[in-house]
Each structure stands twice: as structure tokens, then as C-alpha cells.
Design a protein around this motif. Structure first.
Motif, PDB file in Angstrom:
ATOM      1  N   ILE A  79       0.839  -1.205   0.000  1.00 31.40           N
ATOM      2  CA  ILE A  79       0.000   0.000   0.000  1.00 31.40           C
ATOM      3  C   ILE A  79       0.871   1.251   0.000  1.00 31.40           C
ATOM      4  CG2 ILE A  79      -1.686   1.316   1.334  1.00 31.40           C
ATOM      5  CD1 ILE A  79      -2.924  -1.342   2.168  1.00 31.40           C
ATOM      6  N   LEU A  80       1.956   1.237   0.779  1.00 27.95           N
ATOM      7  CA  LEU A  80       2.870   2.374   0.790  1.00 27.95           C
ATOM      8  C   LEU A  80       3.530   2.562  -0.575  1.00 27.95           C
ATOM      9  CD1 LEU A  80       4.628   2.147   4.265  1.00 27.95           C
ATOM     10  CD2 LEU A  80       3.023   3.876   3.445  1.00 27.95           C
ATOM     11  N   LEU A  81       3.922   1.469  -1.197  1.00 24.72           N
ATOM     12  CA  LEU A  81       4.515   1.546  -2.536  1.00 24.72           C
ATOM     13  C   LEU A  81       3.512   2.093  -3.534  1.00 24.72           C
ATOM     14  CD1 LEU A  81       6.894   0.898  -4.439  1.00 24.72           C
ATOM     15  CD2 LEU A  81       5.824  -1.345  -4.777  1.00 24.72           C
ATOM     16  N   LEU A  82       2.285   1.649  -3.460  1.00 25.76           N
ATOM     17  CA  LEU A  82       1.247   2.127  -4.372  1.00 25.76           C
ATOM     18  C   LEU A  82       0.948   3.609  -4.145  1.00 25.76           C
ATOM     19  CD1 LEU A  82      -0.461   1.091  -6.667  1.00 25.76           C
ATOM     20  CD2 LEU A  82      -2.230   0.515  -5.035  1.00 25.76           C
ATOM     21  N   LYS A  83       0.961   4.055  -2.904  1.00 24.50           N
ATOM     22  CA  LYS A  83       0.762   5.479  -2.621  1.00 24.50           C
ATOM     23  C   LYS A  83       1.905   6.315  -3.182  1.00 24.50           C
ATOM     24  CE  LYS A  83      -2.081   5.128   1.511  1.00 24.50           C
ATOM     25  NZ  LYS A  83      -2.194   5.425   2.958  1.00 24.50           N
ATOM     26  N   PHE A  84       3.124   5.806  -3.066  1.00 23.41           N
ATOM     27  CA  PHE A  84       4.282   6.507  -3.613  1.00 23.41           C
ATOM     28  C   PHE A  84       4.198   6.601  -5.137  1.00 23.41           C
ATOM     29  CE2 PHE A  84       8.658   6.458  -5.238  1.00 23.41           C
ATOM     30  CZ  PHE A  84       9.094   7.663  -4.717  1.00 23.41           C
ATOM     31  N   ILE A  85       3.820   5.511  -5.785  1.00 25.86           N
ATOM     32  CA  ILE A  85       3.650   5.513  -7.243  1.00 25.86           C
ATOM     33  C   ILE A  85       2.543   6.486  -7.645  1.00 25.86           C
ATOM     34  CG2 ILE A  85       2.894   4.091  -9.201  1.00 25.86           C
ATOM     35  CD1 ILE A  85       4.395   1.755  -7.863  1.00 25.86           C
ATOM     36  N   HIS A  86       1.467   6.505  -6.885  1.00 25.26           N
ATOM     37  CA  HIS A  86       0.358   7.421  -7.158  1.00 25.26           C
ATOM     38  C   HIS A  86       0.818   8.878  -7.054  1.00 25.26           C
ATOM     39  CE1 HIS A  86      -3.923   8.303  -7.480  1.00 25.26           C
ATOM     40  NE2 HIS A  86      -3.744   9.231  -6.567  1.00 25.26           N
ATOM     41  N   LEU A  87       1.615   9.176  -6.063  1.00 27.73           N
ATOM     42  CA  LEU A  87       2.143  10.532  -5.894  1.00 27.73           C
ATOM     43  C   LEU A  87       3.048  10.921  -7.066  1.00 27.73           C
ATOM     44  CD1 LEU A  87       2.500  13.028  -4.043  1.00 27.73           C
ATOM     45  CD2 LEU A  87       4.483  11.858  -3.089  1.00 27.73           C
ATOM     46  N   ILE A  88       3.906  10.014  -7.479  1.00 25.88           N
ATOM     47  CA  ILE A  88       4.798  10.283  -8.622  1.00 25.88           C
ATOM     48  C   ILE A  88       3.975  10.504  -9.885  1.00 25.88           C
ATOM     49  CG2 ILE A  88       6.601   9.289 -10.089  1.00 25.88           C
ATOM     50  CD1 ILE A  88       7.590  10.213  -7.347  1.00 25.88           C
ATOM     51  N   LEU A  89       2.950   9.697 -10.102  1.00 19.20           N
ATOM     52  CA  LEU A  89       2.089   9.873 -11.282  1.00 19.20           C
ATOM     53  C   LEU A  89       1.391  11.228 -11.252  1.00 19.20           C
ATOM     54  CD1 LEU A  89       0.483   6.326 -11.600  1.00 19.20           C
ATOM     55  CD2 LEU A  89       2.135   7.371 -13.153  1.00 19.20           C
ATOM     56  N   CYS A  90       0.974  11.670 -10.082  1.00 18.08           N
ATOM     57  CA  CYS A  90       0.335  12.994  -9.962  1.00 18.08           C
ATOM     58  C   CYS A  90       1.293  14.097 -10.381  1.00 18.08           C
ATOM     59  CB  CYS A  90      -0.125  13.238  -8.533  1.00 18.08           C
ATOM     60  SG  CYS A  90      -1.548  12.275  -8.029  1.00 18.08           S
TER      61      CYS A  90
END
Length: 75
Positions: free
Chosen positions: A5-16
Motif C-alpha cells: 500500500i505504501l509503494l502504491l501510494k508513492f507511485i500514485h504521488l509520482i504519477l500525480c
């Protein structure tokens, strides 16, 4: 599971961040950061096909951002 979940949140932030910067640098008629740079942006890009490539890239990043938002919502 917590690390995923932390990795997915980090990826989501980078995509933003990528989609925001990409939209700002797209060659629009009168707006965006490309208009502020003036002639420099035209000399750096040169080819009109670059704008089409950027548009496709932003589309793919948007799709990935949408998918990551749905996955984060479900988890």
C-alpha cells in the motif's frame, strides 16, 4: 500488505506530479509554461510530432493514475 500500500501510494504521488508537469509543458496556443519560455521552447522542441507524443504520454499516465486511484480506493 502494508508495504504494498505504501509503494502504491508513492507511485500514485509520482504519477500525480508527472501528469501536472506534463500538462504544464504541453504546447498550447496561449498557455502553460511553454508560453512563458517564449522562443526557447520552440527551439528545444522543434518538431510538431513531439507535442503528439507528449499528448499520448499524458494519456497513458492519466490511465495509470486512474487505475492506481481505484486500486487504492478498494484497498
Amino acid at each position: 500488505m502494508h508495504a504494498f500500500i505504501l509503494l502504491l501510494k508513492f507511485i500514485h504521488l509520482i504519477l500525480c506530479v508527472v501528469i501536472i508537469v506534463g500538462v504544464l509543458f504541453m504546447n498550447q496556443k496561449s498557455g502553460g509554461l511553454s508560453g512563458i519560455m517564449g522562443g526557447m521552447s520552440q527551439s528545444m522542441r522543434g518538431v510538431k510530432g513531439m507535442d503528439e507524443g507528449m499528448r499520448k504520454f499524458i494519456t497513458y499516465v492519466g490511465i495509470a493514475l486512474f487505475a492506481s486511484a481505484i486500486i487504492l480506493g478498494v484497498l
